[in-house]
Design a protein around this motif. Structure first.
Motif, PDB file in Angstrom:
ATOM      1  N   ASP A   1       0.846  -1.191   0.000  1.00 18.86           N
ATOM      2  CA  ASP A   1       0.000   0.000   0.000  1.00 18.86           C
ATOM      3  C   ASP A   1       0.875   1.232   0.000  1.00 18.86           C
ATOM      4  O   ASP A   1       1.859   1.294   0.749  1.00 18.86           O
ATOM      5  CB  ASP A   1      -0.934   0.013   1.202  1.00 18.86           C
ATOM      6  N   ARG A   2       0.521   2.196  -0.831  1.00 20.59           N
ATOM      7  CA  ARG A   2       1.337   3.390  -0.998  1.00 20.59           C
ATOM      8  C   ARG A   2       1.399   4.269   0.242  1.00 20.59           C
ATOM      9  O   ARG A   2       2.349   5.046   0.398  1.00 20.59           O
ATOM     10  CB  ARG A   2       0.833   4.211  -2.190  1.00 20.59           C
ATOM     11  N   ASP A   3       0.416   4.160   1.106  1.00 15.15           N
ATOM     12  CA  ASP A   3       0.469   4.863   2.374  1.00 15.15           C
ATOM     13  C   ASP A   3       1.192   3.976   3.374  1.00 15.15           C
ATOM     14  O   ASP A   3       0.659   2.958   3.813  1.00 15.15           O
ATOM     15  CB  ASP A   3      -0.932   5.209   2.865  1.00 15.15           C
ATOM     16  N   GLY A   4       2.395   4.358   3.729  1.00 12.06           N
ATOM     17  CA  GLY A   4       3.246   3.517   4.551  1.00 12.06           C
ATOM     18  C   GLY A   4       2.765   3.291   5.964  1.00 12.06           C
ATOM     19  O   GLY A   4       3.272   2.390   6.638  1.00 12.06           O
ATOM     20  N   SER A   5       1.793   4.075   6.420  1.00 12.29           N
ATOM     21  CA  SER A   5       1.251   3.901   7.754  1.00 12.29           C
ATOM     22  C   SER A   5       0.044   2.973   7.774  1.00 12.29           C
ATOM     23  O   SER A   5      -0.418   2.589   8.846  1.00 12.29           O
ATOM     24  CB  SER A   5       0.869   5.256   8.363  1.00 12.29           C
ATOM     25  N   TYR A   6      -0.466   2.598   6.613  1.00 15.03           N
ATOM     26  CA  TYR A   6      -1.676   1.783   6.502  1.00 15.03           C
ATOM     27  C   TYR A   6      -1.338   0.298   6.493  1.00 15.03           C
ATOM     28  O   TYR A   6      -1.383  -0.361   5.447  1.00 15.03           O
ATOM     29  CB  TYR A   6      -2.452   2.148   5.252  1.00 15.03           C
ATOM     30  N   TYR A   7      -1.032  -0.245   7.658  1.00  5.46           N
ATOM     31  CA  TYR A   7      -0.729  -1.674   7.764  1.00  5.46           C
ATOM     32  C   TYR A   7      -1.837  -2.454   8.453  1.00  5.46           C
ATOM     33  O   TYR A   7      -1.703  -3.676   8.637  1.00  5.46           O
ATOM     34  CB  TYR A   7       0.604  -1.873   8.484  1.00  5.46           C
ATOM     35  N   LEU A   8      -2.911  -1.780   8.814  1.00  7.94           N
ATOM     36  CA  LEU A   8      -4.060  -2.408   9.455  1.00  7.94           C
ATOM     37  C   LEU A   8      -5.299  -2.246   8.582  1.00  7.94           C
ATOM     38  O   LEU A   8      -6.371  -1.914   9.070  1.00  7.94           O
ATOM     39  CB  LEU A   8      -4.289  -1.816  10.847  1.00  7.94           C
ATOM     40  N   ILE A   9      -5.149  -2.491   7.296  1.00  6.41           N
ATOM     41  CA  ILE A   9      -6.234  -2.291   6.339  1.00  6.41           C
ATOM     42  C   ILE A   9      -6.687  -3.629   5.761  1.00  6.41           C
ATOM     43  O   ILE A   9      -5.928  -4.602   5.740  1.00  6.41           O
ATOM     44  CB  ILE A   9      -5.816  -1.344   5.198  1.00  6.41           C
ATOM     45  N   PRO A  10      -7.941  -3.696   5.263  1.00 10.51           N
ATOM     46  CA  PRO A  10      -8.430  -4.941   4.683  1.00 10.51           C
ATOM     47  C   PRO A  10      -7.789  -5.234   3.332  1.00 10.51           C
ATOM     48  O   PRO A  10      -7.199  -4.363   2.694  1.00 10.51           O
ATOM     49  CB  PRO A  10      -9.934  -4.704   4.545  1.00 10.51           C
ATOM     50  N   LEU A  11      -7.948  -6.458   2.893  1.00  6.97           N
ATOM     51  CA  LEU A  11      -7.332  -6.958   1.667  1.00  6.97           C
ATOM     52  C   LEU A  11      -7.605  -6.064   0.459  1.00  6.97           C
ATOM     53  O   LEU A  11      -6.684  -5.762  -0.314  1.00  6.97           O
ATOM     54  CB  LEU A  11      -7.845  -8.384   1.410  1.00  6.97           C
ATOM     55  N   ASP A  12      -8.864  -5.650   0.282  1.00  8.56           N
ATOM     56  CA  ASP A  12      -9.245  -4.927  -0.923  1.00  8.56           C
ATOM     57  C   ASP A  12      -8.771  -3.481  -0.953  1.00  8.56           C
ATOM     58  O   ASP A  12      -9.030  -2.779  -1.932  1.00  8.56           O
ATOM     59  CB  ASP A  12     -10.763  -4.995  -1.149  1.00  8.56           C
ATOM     60  N   GLU A  13      -8.063  -3.037   0.068  1.00 10.49           N
ATOM     61  CA  GLU A  13      -7.534  -1.681   0.083  1.00 10.49           C
ATOM     62  C   GLU A  13      -6.048  -1.615  -0.260  1.00 10.49           C
ATOM     63  O   GLU A  13      -5.495  -0.522  -0.360  1.00 10.49           O
ATOM     64  CB  GLU A  13      -7.802  -1.014   1.430  1.00 10.49           C
ATOM     65  N   TYR A  14      -5.390  -2.753  -0.430  1.00  4.91           N
ATOM     66  CA  TYR A  14      -4.000  -2.753  -0.870  1.00  4.91           C
ATOM     67  C   TYR A  14      -3.912  -2.362  -2.343  1.00  4.91           C
ATOM     68  O   TYR A  14      -4.775  -2.725  -3.148  1.00  4.91           O
ATOM     69  CB  TYR A  14      -3.349  -4.115  -0.639  1.00  4.91           C
ATOM     70  N   ASP A  15      -2.864  -1.648  -2.704  1.00  6.91           N
ATOM     71  CA  ASP A  15      -2.726  -1.105  -4.049  1.00  6.91           C
ATOM     72  C   ASP A  15      -2.094  -2.075  -5.040  1.00  6.91           C
ATOM     73  O   ASP A  15      -2.445  -2.065  -6.222  1.00  6.91           O
ATOM     74  CB  ASP A  15      -1.886   0.176  -4.013  1.00  6.91           C
ATOM     75  N   TYR A  16      -1.160  -2.905  -4.594  1.00  5.85           N
ATOM     76  CA  TYR A  16      -0.407  -3.779  -5.488  1.00  5.85           C
ATOM     77  C   TYR A  16      -0.310  -5.181  -4.926  1.00  5.85           C
ATOM     78  O   TYR A  16      -0.233  -5.373  -3.711  1.00  5.85           O
ATOM     79  CB  TYR A  16       1.013  -3.229  -5.709  1.00  5.85           C
TER      80      TYR A  16
END
Length: 125
Positions: A99-114
């Protein structure tokens, strides 16, 4: 477009260890949050572990906590998943995600960018 390539999967006996690698293209890897997911046949993709841009903040699924360790080497544009005490139920295709936002490590699967293409891990009993 960021490309992620997993490697290190294979066949291992129960109780054994494997280390998966995820090599990323580009020079912005150090800015990304990273996650590992897995998918077994007939099942939905599930969360395994994640970390922020530095690797200092990590989170693990209950099923792997204490056995798996997520880490990164930003100088090498590579993320890792060290898997110890492997069980047959760990058998799955393992995927890395960014995920391009380096602080977003507690996000659901469908929010990852790559996403990478995955690497097969098979644990025999």
């Amino acid at each position: 477009q960021v490309q992620l390539v997993e490697s290190g999967g294979g066949l291992v006996q129960a109780g054994g260890s494997l280390r998966l690698s995820c090599a990323a293209s580009g020079r912005t890897f150090s800015n990304y949050a990273m996650g590992w997911f897995r998918q077994a046949p007939g099942k939905e993709r599930e969360f395994v572990a994640s970390m922020d841009w530095s690797g200092t903040n990590t989170y693990y699924a209950d099923s792997v906590k204490g056995r798996f360790t997520i880490s990164r080497d930003n100088a090498k544009n590579t993320a890792y998943l060290q898997m110890n005490s492997l069980k047959p139920e760990d058998t799955a295709v393992y995927y890395c995600a960014a995920d391009r936002d380096g602080s977003y490590y507690l996000i659901p699967l469908d929010e990852y960018d790559y996403w990478g293409q995955g690497t097969q891990v098979t644990v025999s009993s």
